[in-house]
Structure formats: structure tokens, C-alpha cells
Write an enzyme that holds these catalytic residues in place. Structure first.
Site, PDB file in Angstrom:
ATOM      1  N   LYS A 163       1.787   1.968  -5.142  1.00 20.51           N
ATOM      2  CA  LYS A 163       2.391   1.413  -6.361  1.00 20.51           C
ATOM      3  C   LYS A 163       1.490   1.672  -7.569  1.00 20.51           C
ATOM      4  CE  LYS A 163       2.458  -2.553  -4.259  1.00 20.51           C
ATOM      5  NZ  LYS A 163       2.129  -2.114  -2.910  1.00 20.51           N
ATOM      6  N   GLY A 164       0.169   1.474  -7.364  1.00 21.88           N
ATOM      7  CA  GLY A 164      -0.781   1.623  -8.476  1.00 21.88           C
ATOM      8  C   GLY A 164      -0.696   2.998  -9.093  1.00 21.88           C
TER       9      GLY A 164
ATOM     10  N   ASP B 278       0.814  -1.236   0.000  1.00 18.04           N
ATOM     11  CA  ASP B 278       0.000   0.000   0.000  1.00 18.04           C
ATOM     12  C   ASP B 278       0.840   1.275   0.000  1.00 18.04           C
ATOM     13  OD1 ASP B 278      -2.193  -1.692   0.126  1.00 18.04           O
ATOM     14  OD2 ASP B 278      -2.239  -1.648   2.308  1.00 18.04           O
ATOM     15  N   GLU B 279       2.001   1.222  -0.611  1.00 20.42           N
ATOM     16  CA  GLU B 279       2.867   2.413  -0.668  1.00 20.42           C
ATOM     17  C   GLU B 279       2.401   3.391  -1.749  1.00 20.42           C
ATOM     18  OE1 GLU B 279       3.927  -0.703  -1.206  1.00 20.42           O
ATOM     19  OE2 GLU B 279       5.436  -1.266   0.274  1.00 20.42           O
TER      20      GLU B 279
ATOM     21  N   GLN C 273       2.106  -6.067  -3.090  1.00 22.79           N
ATOM     22  CA  GLN C 273       2.623  -6.183  -1.714  1.00 22.79           C
ATOM     23  C   GLN C 273       3.931  -5.381  -1.563  1.00 22.79           C
ATOM     24  OE1 GLN C 273       1.464  -9.510  -3.230  1.00 22.79           O
ATOM     25  NE2 GLN C 273      -0.445  -8.602  -2.603  1.00 22.79           N
TER      26      GLN C 273
ATOM     27  N   GLY D 132      -4.458  -4.520  -3.672  1.00 28.23           N
ATOM     28  CA  GLY D 132      -5.483  -3.509  -3.923  1.00 28.23           C
ATOM     29  C   GLY D 132      -4.745  -2.269  -4.369  1.00 28.23           C
ATOM     30  N   HIS D 133      -4.759  -1.986  -5.663  1.00 29.25           N
ATOM     31  CA  HIS D 133      -3.993  -0.863  -6.210  1.00 29.25           C
ATOM     32  C   HIS D 133      -4.960   0.218  -6.667  1.00 29.25           C
ATOM     33  CE1 HIS D 133      -0.308  -3.634  -7.128  1.00 29.25           C
ATOM     34  NE2 HIS D 133      -0.674  -3.629  -5.859  1.00 29.25           N
ATOM     35  N   THR D 134      -4.745   1.434  -6.160  1.00 25.36           N
ATOM     36  CA  THR D 134      -5.672   2.528  -6.454  1.00 25.36           C
ATOM     37  C   THR D 134      -5.094   3.448  -7.516  1.00 25.36           C
ATOM     38  OG1 THR D 134      -6.143   2.452  -4.098  1.00 25.36           O
ATOM     39  CG2 THR D 134      -7.111   4.281  -5.331  1.00 25.36           C
TER      40      THR D 134
ATOM     41  N   HIS E 243       2.516  10.397  -0.399  1.00 29.55           N
ATOM     42  CA  HIS E 243       1.861  10.847   0.836  1.00 29.55           C
ATOM     43  C   HIS E 243       2.631  11.940   1.574  1.00 29.55           C
ATOM     44  CE1 HIS E 243      -1.672   8.218   1.375  1.00 29.55           C
ATOM     45  NE2 HIS E 243      -0.997   7.336   0.687  1.00 29.55           N
TER      46      HIS E 243
END
Ligand code: GDP
Ligand code: IMO
Ligand code: MG
Length: 462
Positions: free
Chosen positions: A15-16, A12-13, A233, A39-41, A362
Site C-alpha cells: 500500500k505504501g 503488506d500488499e 492492514q 509498516g509501509h515501505t 510483486h
């Protein structure tokens, strides 16, 4: 040339969003490991897409490939393709014939094992998608592969071997009734599984999705196509380089990109490997986290507080950052655990994958804090460590040695993204330059908001 995107922390860094950022110049985007645990946003033009299996480049109309290192739940794959078509996209996704298939019994077994472990507080906090059990069967040489779905005789033969074996495990090891499972009533029924998965095979054939991934990607590369490899991941939940056993069952590190695609190590290593860094840490699930702030009950070992009602300054900070960064799991909706940036972790990640560049996300989320801490080293038994110890138990004993940074104020991030790096507040630049100088790796991109437009692009890798 290849660009490989690797999570440098615990998933969740962002990546998407980095795949989305750079994939305008790519032709093919490839997932090399994991499955629908990811889960890639991707946010663009006010639209938000959450993808667990389809490579993030699909949003830009790029060819997506699920490499042989992936584990594929065809139900999720076709649902996700349908969702994208309903939203007006035309995804072109190919699947490696060598990739393994997640069967309903894998999800059942994932759930059962987590339940059993939780009796002794040993659960990993998996996503429940059947990832571990599927990789177990791959290593155990009893798995079902995408190629098997295309051949009815082979599929039946495989199912006749594996399904009764899994049924026996449920009955005899766990003492449960496999036919009384509400969510998956036919999970162990060979005929029902055959019907359902043979139909997926026909669909894969009809839609011409099956490929020999290594050959397909090598040919594309030789024809001058640009490849992007999208890791899922992150390094610290890598089965080899992460904090075992609180890990996923694949290799998100750059080595996974070669094994999981059939492209040689020289090809991957000769390209760019971009480490994706969140400007702080988050973790979903159990396991240690030396720089953790506050905690999440059920996931943070020994924590019994309530993130909604913080009692200490550390809990307050965690709640503040969680809310500011919307840190809730993409797949499971669980609140993410929050901690300060950890340099020993990043040094370990940079070494394992050979990052040639970094993307730090972020930076906007941390705005408004007076001061920030970064773990510059650990102390363990009176000794100073610059990187992570190899056992999880020793890592849990590490005390972070913090360096304090001045915080930065809220900004007009859109304007900053437009104006570029020098428009960032000096305090944010000092923070980023510390990370880049310590790792001796240049920063390629900085996220100052979730959307494609909220990015400071310092370098284009292709
Ligand atoms: P991935 O699994 O590494 O692709 O990351 P996720 O999509 O699971 O989690 C990242 C979350 O942070 C998503 O909700 C993104 O929209 C969001 N995000 C990514 N980069 C930034 C950023 O720079 N600022 C903010 N505010 N949100 C970001
Ligand atoms: P992306 O690609 C964050 C975590 C789970 C659990 C452990 C094992 O979105 O960064 P699994 O279901 O894989 O067997 O769970 O790994 N985990 C992730 N955490 N981001 C992910 O993916 C994750 N995929 C798995 O929470 O602790
Ligand atoms: Mg994610």
C-alpha cells in the site's frame, strides 16, 4: 476528489508504495485506522523508508493527517517524525483530536493477553503495539483521546479512572505484579503517565498538530485540494470483514475511511477506491490460509517444519517466494507466511470496499517459477464456493480449487516499467488479465520491483 487505498488481502500488499506512486498529485494524505502496527515501505532514489504511523505521502512533502479512526502512540509518532527530519525531510503531520491514544498499559495488556492465549495455541500473533486494548477502551468509553492530552484537567481525570482499572486487571485477572514489568515500569502510575502524556500534549500544541479532522479535511476538499486516504492492514484482517478473531481491531475496508476521517460515505464512494493486491499471498501471525505453501512455525496452525530446511516441494516454493520477495515483517521482522493468490478472497474484498481499480504488486517476485496456481474457488463439504464463508472455522476447512498458469521468466524489469504494459511477458499479462476480468475491475498499476520507478502505471486516478 478522494482516492482511497485499501489492502485487499492480509496486509503488506504494498500500500505504501502505491500511496507514494500517486501522491505526487495529492495535497493531503490521511491514515484512517490502525496505528503503529502498520509498516509501509516507500523506496525512492535508493532510499528506503519504513513508516508505521506517519502517512506515506510525507516522503513527497504532502500534508499528513492521522484521522479520528487511528490509535496513536505519541512516542512512535515523535520518534518517526524525528527519524524523517534526521533524513532531511520536513514532515507536516496533523492529528485528529478525536483519535485515541495508545498508552503504555495497552501495550502491556496486549502482551499479557497474547501470552495467556498462547497457552492454548489461541494467540493472534499481534504486533504487540497495544492496538486491540486501545480500541477496546475506545468502545468501552474509557479511552484517552488526543484532545484530552491538550487539557491537563481532563487528562488527569481520564487517567485516574482508567489506570487503576487496568492495574486491577493485571493483578486480579492475570495474577501478575504490574510494578515488576521491566519494559514499562511506570505503565500504571497515574502521575508518571500524566507527566509524560501532558508533555506530548504540549508538543502537539506547540507544533500546531491537533485538528478537527472531519472539518479540516472537508474544508481542504472544498478548497479544491486532492485527498488520499491511506488504509493500513487489509480486508481479511478487518475486524468485521476479516477472519475473526485472527484480525486487527479496526476497519481497513473502505467503510473505515469514512468513519475514520469524518468525510461522508458519499465523498469516499464518489471517489476512487483502489484495491492493493499482492500477486500471491502473505500473512503475518496466526489463523487459517487455505492456499498456504509450506508454513511458519508458531504462526501456521499445526505446522512444525523449518522454512530454512524445506522438506517438500510446497515448502521449497514458500521459501523461494519468501526470499525473492523479502517477505519478512516490516514491524516485527517475522518471516511472513506465503500462499497462492486466492480469488474468493479478492471477490470478498472487492465487494466489501467497491474497488474502482486495482494495483497488483510483486509481479517480479514470481518470475522464474515454471507454473503458478491461483485458487479460483473453494470446495467445502462437496460444494463449490466462489467467495469466503463467514466463519473462520469454515474458511479453514475450504479446499482451494486451483487453476494453473504458465510462469514467466526473469526480466529486465526496469526496462519493462519504462516501456509499459505491453512489454510484460505474455504469461504475466494472462495472469493479470484473469484477475482483472474475473473481478471486472481495471488494473491501474503493476509493481515489478520495490522502487517508485519499478511500476507500470496504466491509470492515474486523479
Ligand atoms: P504495506 O504494508 O502494504 O505498505 O506493504 P509493506 O511495505 O509492509 O510490504 C511490502 C514489501 O514489498 C516492501 O518491502 C516493499 O518494498 C516491497 N514491494 C512492494 N511492491 C513490490 C513489487 O512490486 N516488487 C517487489 N519486489 N517488492 C515490492
Ligand atoms: P500493514 O499496514 C500485516 C496482523 C498481525 C496480527 C493481527 C493483529 O503494514 O499492512 P494487531 O497488532 O493489529 O492487533 O495484530 O494483524 N497485522 C498486520 N499484518 N500487515 C499489517 O499492517 C498488520 N497489522 C497488523 O500480524 O496477525
Ligand atoms: Mg506492511
Amino acid at each position: 476528489m478522494t482516492v482511497t487505498i485499501v489492502g485487499s488481502q492480509l496486509g503488506d500488499e504494498g500500500k505504501g508504495r502505491v500511496v507514494d506512486l500517486y501522491s505526487d498529485e495529492a495535497d493531503v494524505v490521511v491514515r484512517y485506522q490502525g496505528g503503529d502496527n502498520a509498516g509501509h515501505t516507500v523506496c525512492h532514489d535508493g532510499e528506503e523508508y519504513k513508516l508505521s504511523l506517519v502517512p506515506s505521502g510525507a516522503i513527497r512533502g504532502k500534508v499528513g493527517v492521522l484521522g479520528n479512526g487511528c490509535v496513536i502512540n505519541p512516542r512512535t509518532l515523535f520518534d518517526e517524525l524525528e527519524m524523517l527530519r534526521d533524513r532531511g525531510l520536513d514532515p507536516d503531520v496533523r492529528v485528529a483530536q478525536r483519535a485515541h491514544v495508545i498508552m503504555p498499559f495497552h501495550r502491556v495488556l496486549d502482551g499479557i493477553e497474547e501470552d495467556v492465549k498462547s497457552e492454548d495455541d489461541q494467540e493472534v500473533g499481534t504486533t504487540g503495539r497495544g492496538i486491540g486494548p486501545t480500541y477496546e477502551d475506545k468502545a468501552g468509553r474509557r479511552g484517552v483521546r488526543i484532545g484530552d492530552l491538550l487539557d491537563p484537567d481532563v487528562l488527569r481525570e481520564r487517567l485516574e479512572y482508567i489506570a487503576p482499572q487496568k492495574r486491577a486487571v493485571v493483578e486480579e485477572v492475570y495474577g501478575l505484579d504490574p510494578d515488576a514489568l521491566e519494559e514499562y515500569p511506570d505503565a500504571f502510575d497515574v502521575d508518571a503517565l500524566f507527566e509524560e502524556f501532558r508533555e506530548y500534549g504540549r508538543r502537539i500544541e506547540r507544533e500546531d498538530m491537533a485538528v478537527n479532522a472531519g472539518a479540516y479535511l472537508s474544508d481542504a476538499r472544498e478548497a479544491g485540494k486532492r485527498l488520499m486516504l491511506e488504509g493500513a492492514q487489509g480486508t481479511i484482517i478487518d475486524i468485521d470483514h476479516g477472519n475473526y478473531p485472527f484480525v486487527t481491531s479496526s476497519n481497513p475496508t473502505a467503510g473505515g475511511a469514512t468513519v475514520g476521517t469524518g468525510l461522508s460515505p458519499g465523498v469516499i464512494g464518489g471517489g476512487e477506491v483502489i484495491g492493493i493486491v499482492k500477486a500471491y499471498l502473505t500473512r503475518v501471525g496466526s489463523g487459517p490460509l487455505p492456499t498456504e505453501l509450506g508454513g511458519v512455525p508458531g504462526d501456521t496452525p499445526g505446522y512444525d517444519g523449518d522454512p530454512e530446511n524445506p522438506r517438500t516441494e510446497s515448502e521449497e516454493l514458500a521459501t523461494e517466494i519468501r526470499e525473492a520477495g523479502d517477505e519478512y515483517g516490516t514491524v516485527t521482522g517475522r518471516p511472513r507466511r506465503v500462499g497462492w493468490l486466492d480469488m474468493p478472497m479478492l471477490r470478498h474484498a472487492a465487494r466489501a470496499s467497491g474497488f474502482t481499480g486495482l494495483a497488483v504488486n510483486h509481479v517480479d517476485t514470481l518470475a522464474g517459477l515454471d507454473e503458478l496456481e491461483v485458487a479460483k474457488a473453494y470446495e467445502l463439504d462437496g460444494e463449490r464456493l466462489e467467495t469466503m464463508p463467514p466463519t473462520t472455522e469454515r474458511w479453514a476447512d475450504c479446499e482451494p480449487v486451483f487453476r494453473t498458469f504458465d510462469g514467466w521468466k526473469e526480466q529486465d524489469w526496469e526496462a519493462i516499467a519504462e516501456d509499459g504494459y505491453d512489454a510484460l511477458p505474455a504469461e504475466a499479462r494472462a495472469y493479470l488479465e484473469y484477475v482483472s476480468d474475473d473481478l471486472d475491475i481495471p488494473i491501474y498499476a503493476i509493481g515489478v520491483g520495490p522502487s517508485r520507478e519499478d511500476t507500470i502505471v496504466c491509470e492515474r486516478p486523479y
